[in-house]
Design a protein around this motif. Structure first.
Motif, PDB file in Angstrom:
ATOM      1  N   LEU A 166      -7.793   8.006   2.426  1.00  0.00           N
ATOM      2  CA  LEU A 166      -6.682   8.117   1.498  1.00  0.00           C
ATOM      3  C   LEU A 166      -5.801   6.868   1.564  1.00  0.00           C
ATOM      4  N   GLY A 167      -5.651   6.307   2.772  1.00  0.00           N
ATOM      5  CA  GLY A 167      -4.901   5.059   2.918  1.00  0.00           C
ATOM      6  C   GLY A 167      -5.560   3.925   2.151  1.00  0.00           C
ATOM      7  N   ILE A 168      -6.891   3.872   2.213  1.00  0.00           N
ATOM      8  CA  ILE A 168      -7.622   2.853   1.455  1.00  0.00           C
ATOM      9  C   ILE A 168      -7.377   3.029  -0.043  1.00  0.00           C
ATOM     10  N   ALA A 169      -7.390   4.279  -0.500  1.00  0.00           N
ATOM     11  CA  ALA A 169      -7.125   4.548  -1.918  1.00  0.00           C
ATOM     12  C   ALA A 169      -5.748   4.044  -2.314  1.00  0.00           C
ATOM     13  N   PHE A 170      -4.751   4.287  -1.438  1.00  0.00           N
ATOM     14  CA  PHE A 170      -3.393   3.804  -1.723  1.00  0.00           C
ATOM     15  C   PHE A 170      -3.358   2.280  -1.748  1.00  0.00           C
ATOM     16  N   GLY A 171      -4.023   1.649  -0.768  1.00  0.00           N
ATOM     17  CA  GLY A 171      -4.041   0.189  -0.714  1.00  0.00           C
ATOM     18  C   GLY A 171      -4.689  -0.419  -1.941  1.00  0.00           C
ATOM     19  N   LEU A 172      -5.777   0.198  -2.408  1.00  0.00           N
ATOM     20  CA  LEU A 172      -6.448  -0.286  -3.615  1.00  0.00           C
ATOM     21  C   LEU A 172      -5.531  -0.176  -4.828  1.00  0.00           C
ATOM     22  N   LEU A 173      -4.870   0.960  -4.955  1.00  0.00           N
ATOM     23  CA  LEU A 173      -3.952   1.174  -6.072  1.00  0.00           C
ATOM     24  C   LEU A 173      -2.819   0.158  -6.038  1.00  0.00           C
ATOM     25  N   LEU A 174      -2.300  -0.093  -4.839  1.00  0.00           N
ATOM     26  CA  LEU A 174      -1.203  -1.042  -4.679  1.00  0.00           C
ATOM     27  C   LEU A 174      -1.652  -2.448  -5.063  1.00  0.00           C
ATOM     28  N   GLN A 175      -2.834  -2.838  -4.616  1.00  0.00           N
ATOM     29  CA  GLN A 175      -3.366  -4.167  -4.911  1.00  0.00           C
ATOM     30  C   GLN A 175      -3.595  -4.357  -6.401  1.00  0.00           C
ATOM     31  N   LYS A 176      -4.141  -3.342  -7.041  1.00  0.00           N
ATOM     32  CA  LYS A 176      -4.423  -3.434  -8.473  1.00  0.00           C
ATOM     33  C   LYS A 176      -3.144  -3.420  -9.304  1.00  0.00           C
ATOM     34  N   LEU A 223       0.644  -5.752  -6.104  1.00  0.00           N
ATOM     35  CA  LEU A 223       1.345  -5.814  -4.823  1.00  0.00           C
ATOM     36  C   LEU A 223       0.320  -5.995  -3.707  1.00  0.00           C
ATOM     37  N   GLY A 224       0.613  -6.881  -2.769  1.00  0.00           N
ATOM     38  CA  GLY A 224      -0.371  -7.287  -1.787  1.00  0.00           C
ATOM     39  C   GLY A 224      -0.360  -6.548  -0.466  1.00  0.00           C
ATOM     40  N   VAL A 225      -1.003  -7.167   0.518  1.00  0.00           N
ATOM     41  CA  VAL A 225      -1.189  -6.586   1.837  1.00  0.00           C
ATOM     42  C   VAL A 225       0.140  -6.341   2.546  1.00  0.00           C
ATOM     43  N   LEU A 226       1.067  -7.280   2.421  1.00  0.00           N
ATOM     44  CA  LEU A 226       2.366  -7.135   3.079  1.00  0.00           C
ATOM     45  C   LEU A 226       3.091  -5.889   2.584  1.00  0.00           C
ATOM     46  N   TRP A 227       3.032  -5.646   1.282  1.00  0.00           N
ATOM     47  CA  TRP A 227       3.646  -4.451   0.717  1.00  0.00           C
ATOM     48  C   TRP A 227       2.986  -3.189   1.265  1.00  0.00           C
ATOM     49  N   ALA A 228       1.664  -3.221   1.374  1.00  0.00           N
ATOM     50  CA  ALA A 228       0.934  -2.057   1.899  1.00  0.00           C
ATOM     51  C   ALA A 228       1.367  -1.747   3.319  1.00  0.00           C
ATOM     52  N   PHE A 229       1.512  -2.789   4.137  1.00  0.00           N
ATOM     53  CA  PHE A 229       1.918  -2.589   5.529  1.00  0.00           C
ATOM     54  C   PHE A 229       3.345  -2.070   5.621  1.00  0.00           C
ATOM     55  N   ILE A 264       5.311  -0.570   3.328  1.00  0.00           N
ATOM     56  CA  ILE A 264       5.518   0.761   2.756  1.00  0.00           C
ATOM     57  C   ILE A 264       4.964   1.838   3.682  1.00  0.00           C
ATOM     58  N   SER A 265       3.770   1.608   4.219  1.00  0.00           N
ATOM     59  CA  SER A 265       3.159   2.616   5.095  1.00  0.00           C
ATOM     60  C   SER A 265       3.880   2.717   6.430  1.00  0.00           C
ATOM     61  N   ALA A 266       4.472   1.614   6.886  1.00  0.00           N
ATOM     62  CA  ALA A 266       5.184   1.634   8.166  1.00  0.00           C
ATOM     63  C   ALA A 266       6.589   2.197   8.034  1.00  0.00           C
ATOM     64  N   LEU A 267       7.262   1.923   6.910  1.00  0.00           N
ATOM     65  CA  LEU A 267       8.665   2.290   6.771  1.00  0.00           C
ATOM     66  C   LEU A 267       8.902   3.521   5.895  1.00  0.00           C
ATOM     67  N   VAL A 268       8.016   3.776   4.942  1.00  0.00           N
ATOM     68  CA  VAL A 268       8.155   4.950   4.084  1.00  0.00           C
ATOM     69  C   VAL A 268       7.314   6.090   4.647  1.00  0.00           C
ATOM     70  N   VAL A 323      -1.457   3.444   8.274  1.00  0.00           N
ATOM     71  CA  VAL A 323      -1.156   2.019   8.069  1.00  0.00           C
ATOM     72  C   VAL A 323      -2.447   1.219   7.999  1.00  0.00           C
ATOM     73  N   LEU A 324      -3.381   1.502   8.908  1.00  0.00           N
ATOM     74  CA  LEU A 324      -4.661   0.796   8.928  1.00  0.00           C
ATOM     75  C   LEU A 324      -5.416   0.995   7.623  1.00  0.00           C
ATOM     76  N   GLY A 325      -5.484   2.239   7.147  1.00  0.00           N
ATOM     77  CA  GLY A 325      -6.182   2.504   5.896  1.00  0.00           C
ATOM     78  C   GLY A 325      -5.545   1.797   4.714  1.00  0.00           C
ATOM     79  N   SER A 326      -4.216   1.795   4.662  1.00  0.00           N
ATOM     80  CA  SER A 326      -3.500   1.144   3.555  1.00  0.00           C
ATOM     81  C   SER A 326      -3.754  -0.356   3.531  1.00  0.00           C
ATOM     82  N   VAL A 327      -3.680  -0.959   4.705  1.00  0.00           N
ATOM     83  CA  VAL A 327      -3.901  -2.408   4.800  1.00  0.00           C
ATOM     84  C   VAL A 327      -5.346  -2.758   4.452  1.00  0.00           C
ATOM     85  N   LEU A 328      -6.290  -1.962   4.922  1.00  0.00           N
ATOM     86  CA  LEU A 328      -7.698  -2.195   4.595  1.00  0.00           C
ATOM     87  C   LEU A 328      -7.928  -2.109   3.090  1.00  0.00           C
TER      88      LEU A 328
END
Length: 235
Positions: free
Chosen positions: A22-32, A35-41, A43-47, A143-148
């Motif tokens: 599910l984290g990977i799905a979020f990261g893909l959506l964010l990238q598309k 928004l890049g890797v930094l945003w993924a990290f 958001i997942s760390a602070l939100v 966090v790992l899934g989102s960044v990946l």
């Protein structure tokens, strides 16, 4: 600490499998969404709120107002206020870790902590450590899934529709485990009936808050009955 970390690691393997995908799905959506890797990290760390994070992608790209964002967040995550009531005393005993335990109490972590039995050889301190590691490991998986997912970005060329069902399946498995371990099924039955009733009446995802409120009211009314059932099944 090694013993408690190993215990928590084993217990959180099912959540790892769900959170990674599910984290990977979020990261893909964010990238598309640009928004890049930094945003993924960040958001997942602070939100760190699965459904809210997916909604946040639209908020960030759509330029919604602060008030609208705050109201959306309140409605989407208001159920966590009910979860927190269950663990407020237990978390307070963890002292310095208390703020993080409140912050990291997701649906899946809550379900796991509810069903997780304390090993006979664990001291109070070790049990608190294990509880902390469960919450910490769960967030690390997310966090790992989102960044990946963000790193993979446009390299993924397949349709990811339905990948978020992994979390639904995980929650069902945890629910079944809790049903088997529970000394009384009154809370589960009350929650199921209220959830189904308000879903039929409201027909949107906003049914969760009134369903939880109704469940709490029923359980308060049936408190003595539930306590008696618990005592009857005490080993």
């Amino acid at each position: 600490m090694k013993k408690t970390a190993k215990f928590a690691l084993i217990k959180t393997i099912p959540i790892f499998l769900g959170y990674i995908f599910l984290g990977i799905a979020f990261g893909l959506l964010l990238q598309k969404s640009g928004l890049g890797v930094l945003w993924a990290f960040l958001i997942s760390a602070l939100v760190y709120a699965g459904s809210m994070q997916f909604a946040l992608v639209g908020i960030l790209t759509g330029g919604l107002s602060f008030i609208t964002t705050a109201v959306m967040t309140l409605f989407i995550n208001s159920r966590h206020a009910f979860y927190g009531l269950t663990f407020i005393e237990r978390f307070k005993e963890m002292k310095k870790a208390y703020p993080y335990m409140v912050f990291s109490l997701t649906d899946e972590t809550y379900s796991l902590l509810c069903s997780m039995a304390r090993p006979a050889d664990f001291t109070d301190r070790e049990w608190k450590q294990a509880t902390f590691f469960v919450s910490l490991f769960d967030q690390c998986y997310w966090v790992l899934g989102s960044v990946l997912g963000a790193l993979m970005g446009e390299l993924i060329k397949f349709d990811t529709t339905g990948i978020d069902f992994a979390m639904t399946a995980l929650f069902v498995v945890i629910c079944v485990d809790q049903w088997k371990a529970a000394r009384t099924h009154i809370p589960a039955v009350a929650g199921f009936i209220c959830g189904a009733l308000f879903l039929i009446l409201i027909r949107t995802s906003n049914f969760i808050l009134p369903a939880l409120a109704a469940t709490v009211a029923i359980l308060l009314f049936l408190r003595r009955t539930v306590e008696q059932k618990m005592e009857e099944h005490n080993p």
